[in-house]
Design a protein around this motif. Structure first.
Motif, PDB file in Angstrom:
ATOM      1  N   ASP A 131       0.848  -1.181   0.000  1.00 33.23           N
ATOM      2  CA  ASP A 131       0.000   0.000   0.000  1.00 33.23           C
ATOM      3  C   ASP A 131       0.890   1.240   0.000  1.00 33.23           C
ATOM      4  OD1 ASP A 131      -2.120   1.732   0.202  1.00 33.23           O
ATOM      5  OD2 ASP A 131      -2.562   1.284   2.289  1.00 33.23           O
ATOM      6  N   GLY A 132       0.699   2.109  -0.963  1.00 33.46           N
ATOM      7  CA  GLY A 132       1.455   3.348  -1.045  1.00 33.46           C
ATOM      8  C   GLY A 132       2.803   3.240  -1.732  1.00 33.46           C
ATOM      9  N   CYS A 133       3.133   2.063  -2.291  1.00 30.93           N
ATOM     10  CA  CYS A 133       4.466   1.931  -2.906  1.00 30.93           C
ATOM     11  C   CYS A 133       4.637   2.871  -4.100  1.00 30.93           C
ATOM     12  CB  CYS A 133       4.767   0.485  -3.289  1.00 30.93           C
ATOM     13  SG  CYS A 133       3.751  -0.219  -4.595  1.00 30.93           S
ATOM     14  N   TYR A 134       3.541   3.226  -4.768  1.00 29.83           N
ATOM     15  CA  TYR A 134       3.644   4.142  -5.907  1.00 29.83           C
ATOM     16  C   TYR A 134       3.458   5.602  -5.482  1.00 29.83           C
ATOM     17  CZ  TYR A 134       3.494  -0.149  -8.558  1.00 29.83           C
ATOM     18  OH  TYR A 134       3.786  -1.406  -9.048  1.00 29.83           O
ATOM     19  N   GLN A 135       3.283   5.791  -4.169  1.00 33.96           N
ATOM     20  CA  GLN A 135       3.181   7.144  -3.621  1.00 33.96           C
ATOM     21  C   GLN A 135       4.426   7.506  -2.829  1.00 33.96           C
ATOM     22  OE1 GLN A 135      -0.362   6.046  -1.490  1.00 33.96           O
ATOM     23  NE2 GLN A 135      -1.612   7.413  -2.754  1.00 33.96           N
ATOM     24  N   GLY A 136       5.451   6.655  -2.894  1.00 36.70           N
ATOM     25  CA  GLY A 136       6.698   6.931  -2.193  1.00 36.70           C
ATOM     26  C   GLY A 136       6.743   6.435  -0.763  1.00 36.70           C
ATOM     27  N   TRP A 137       5.736   5.641  -0.344  1.00 38.47           N
ATOM     28  CA  TRP A 137       5.769   5.093   1.009  1.00 38.47           C
ATOM     29  C   TRP A 137       6.871   4.045   1.105  1.00 38.47           C
ATOM     30  CZ3 TRP A 137       0.057   3.931   2.764  1.00 38.47           C
ATOM     31  CH2 TRP A 137      -0.678   5.118   2.721  1.00 38.47           C
ATOM     32  N   TYR A 138       7.404   3.901   2.297  1.00 42.67           N
ATOM     33  CA  TYR A 138       8.469   2.932   2.562  1.00 42.67           C
ATOM     34  C   TYR A 138       7.890   1.611   3.077  1.00 42.67           C
ATOM     35  CZ  TYR A 138      11.776   6.784   2.297  1.00 42.67           C
ATOM     36  OH  TYR A 138      12.529   7.851   1.871  1.00 42.67           O
ATOM     37  N   HIS A 139       8.572   0.526   2.771  1.00 44.66           N
ATOM     38  CA  HIS A 139       8.225  -0.795   3.313  1.00 44.66           C
ATOM     39  C   HIS A 139       9.417  -1.317   4.111  1.00 44.66           C
ATOM     40  CE1 HIS A 139       7.242  -4.921   3.826  1.00 44.66           C
ATOM     41  NE2 HIS A 139       7.861  -5.379   2.770  1.00 44.66           N
ATOM     42  N   LEU A 140       9.195  -1.551   5.410  1.00 42.98           N
ATOM     43  CA  LEU A 140      10.219  -2.136   6.269  1.00 42.98           C
ATOM     44  C   LEU A 140       9.816  -3.571   6.569  1.00 42.98           C
ATOM     45  CD1 LEU A 140      10.911   0.857   6.517  1.00 42.98           C
ATOM     46  CD2 LEU A 140      11.346   0.473   8.942  1.00 42.98           C
ATOM     47  N   TYR A 141      10.758  -4.485   6.453  1.00 44.74           N
ATOM     48  CA  TYR A 141      10.490  -5.903   6.658  1.00 44.74           C
ATOM     49  C   TYR A 141      11.667  -6.557   7.356  1.00 44.74           C
ATOM     50  CZ  TYR A 141      13.541  -6.544   2.600  1.00 44.74           C
ATOM     51  OH  TYR A 141      14.603  -6.528   1.746  1.00 44.74           O
ATOM     52  N   GLY A 142      11.481  -7.798   7.745  1.00 44.51           N
ATOM     53  CA  GLY A 142      12.531  -8.605   8.352  1.00 44.51           C
ATOM     54  C   GLY A 142      12.599  -9.942   7.629  1.00 44.51           C
ATOM     55  N   HIS A 143      12.614 -11.010   8.398  1.00 41.04           N
ATOM     56  CA  HIS A 143      12.530 -12.389   7.948  1.00 41.04           C
ATOM     57  C   HIS A 143      13.768 -12.901   7.226  1.00 41.04           C
ATOM     58  CE1 HIS A 143      10.609 -16.164   7.016  1.00 41.04           C
ATOM     59  NE2 HIS A 143      10.808 -15.984   5.734  1.00 41.04           N
ATOM     60  N   LEU A 144      14.407 -12.109   6.406  1.00 39.49           N
ATOM     61  CA  LEU A 144      15.520 -12.579   5.586  1.00 39.49           C
ATOM     62  C   LEU A 144      16.872 -12.484   6.288  1.00 39.49           C
ATOM     63  CD1 LEU A 144      14.545 -11.068   2.117  1.00 39.49           C
ATOM     64  CD2 LEU A 144      13.994 -13.315   3.054  1.00 39.49           C
ATOM     65  N   HIS A 145      16.871 -11.954   7.492  1.00 46.68           N
ATOM     66  CA  HIS A 145      18.088 -11.806   8.290  1.00 46.68           C
ATOM     67  C   HIS A 145      19.093 -10.919   7.563  1.00 46.68           C
ATOM     68  CE1 HIS A 145      16.859 -15.008  11.213  1.00 46.68           C
ATOM     69  NE2 HIS A 145      16.002 -15.154  10.236  1.00 46.68           N
ATOM     70  N   ASP A 146      20.195 -11.468   7.086  1.00 48.91           N
ATOM     71  CA  ASP A 146      21.239 -10.631   6.484  1.00 48.91           C
ATOM     72  C   ASP A 146      21.096 -10.490   4.975  1.00 48.91           C
ATOM     73  OD1 ASP A 146      21.847 -13.282   6.054  1.00 48.91           O
ATOM     74  OD2 ASP A 146      23.991 -13.047   6.347  1.00 48.91           O
ATOM     75  N   ARG A 147      20.017 -11.016   4.408  1.00 50.89           N
ATOM     76  CA  ARG A 147      19.804 -10.886   2.961  1.00 50.89           C
ATOM     77  C   ARG A 147      18.825  -9.749   2.668  1.00 50.89           C
ATOM     78  NH1 ARG A 147      17.025 -15.483   1.233  1.00 50.89           N
ATOM     79  NH2 ARG A 147      16.392 -15.810   3.357  1.00 50.89           N
ATOM     80  N   VAL A 148      18.812  -9.293   1.449  1.00 48.10           N
ATOM     81  CA  VAL A 148      17.909  -8.234   1.034  1.00 48.10           C
ATOM     82  C   VAL A 148      17.058  -8.760  -0.109  1.00 48.10           C
ATOM     83  CG1 VAL A 148      17.774  -5.909   0.048  1.00 48.10           C
ATOM     84  CG2 VAL A 148      19.560  -6.455   1.714  1.00 48.10           C
ATOM     85  N   ALA A 149      15.757  -8.535  -0.017  1.00 47.35           N
ATOM     86  CA  ALA A 149      14.832  -8.970  -1.069  1.00 47.35           C
ATOM     87  C   ALA A 149      15.048  -8.124  -2.330  1.00 47.35           C
ATOM     88  CB  ALA A 149      13.394  -8.848  -0.598  1.00 47.35           C
TER      89      ALA A 149
END
Length: 157
Positions: A131-149
């Motif tokens: 939600d809001g990804c095309y409005q410049g909103w940020y998405h913070l996530y975890g789960h992947l530990h030291d990797r980046v999606a």
């Protein structure tokens, strides 16, 4: 903001080799508590993006949470099933700094930050479109530990 602390997880070093080696889980938990409290004051607010603890006993999780500074909000991770089962308990018990053990517990959160005049979408897992990804909103996530999606846009592990 933090994620994937994995309190009481004796095998976390296998999945994250850069993680500091400890002789036992208790030593690791004490290190994490000390590091948290050196960083977070009782007046701070923390958003935790999941996988807080591997403990199977909610009293063990309570013992850790009761020692952590700050107002603590949890976004459920895939290993937070004990917290999910005892959510009312964790929201109703007060810790040493006067805050609840967990001030809020939810699977997803849209958080408006006036300091940056923007909105964050908090979720344990990386989301291809939020939600809001095309409005410049940020998405913070975890789960992947030291990797980046591999996600286009303003996403941060």
């Amino acid at each position: 903001f933090t994620s994937d602390l994995h309190f009481s997880h004796k095998n976390i070093a296998k999945f994250c080799p850069q993680f500091r080696p400890f002789d036992n889980v208790e030593q690791m938990d004490e290190f994490l508590i000390q590091t948290w409290n050196e960083t977070v004051t009782p007046e701070d607010t923390v958003y935790n993006l999941g996988d807080f603890s591997f403990a199977q006993d909610h009293k063990q999780i309570e013992r850790v949470l009761s020692r952590l500074n700050g107002q603590h909000h949890l976004i459920y991770g895939n290993h937070d099933h004990v917290i999910r089962q005892h959510a009312d308990f964790f929201r109703s018990q007060t810790k040493h700094d006067g805050h609840p053990l967990l001030s809020s517990i939810r699977p997803y959160l849209k958080l408006k930050l006036p300091e940056i005049k923007n909105t964050l979408v908090l979720f344990h897992y990386p989301i291809q479109e939020w939600d809001g990804c095309y409005q410049g909103w940020y998405h913070l996530y975890g789960h992947l530990h030291d990797r980046v999606a591999e996600i286009k846009g303003r996403a941060l592990n």
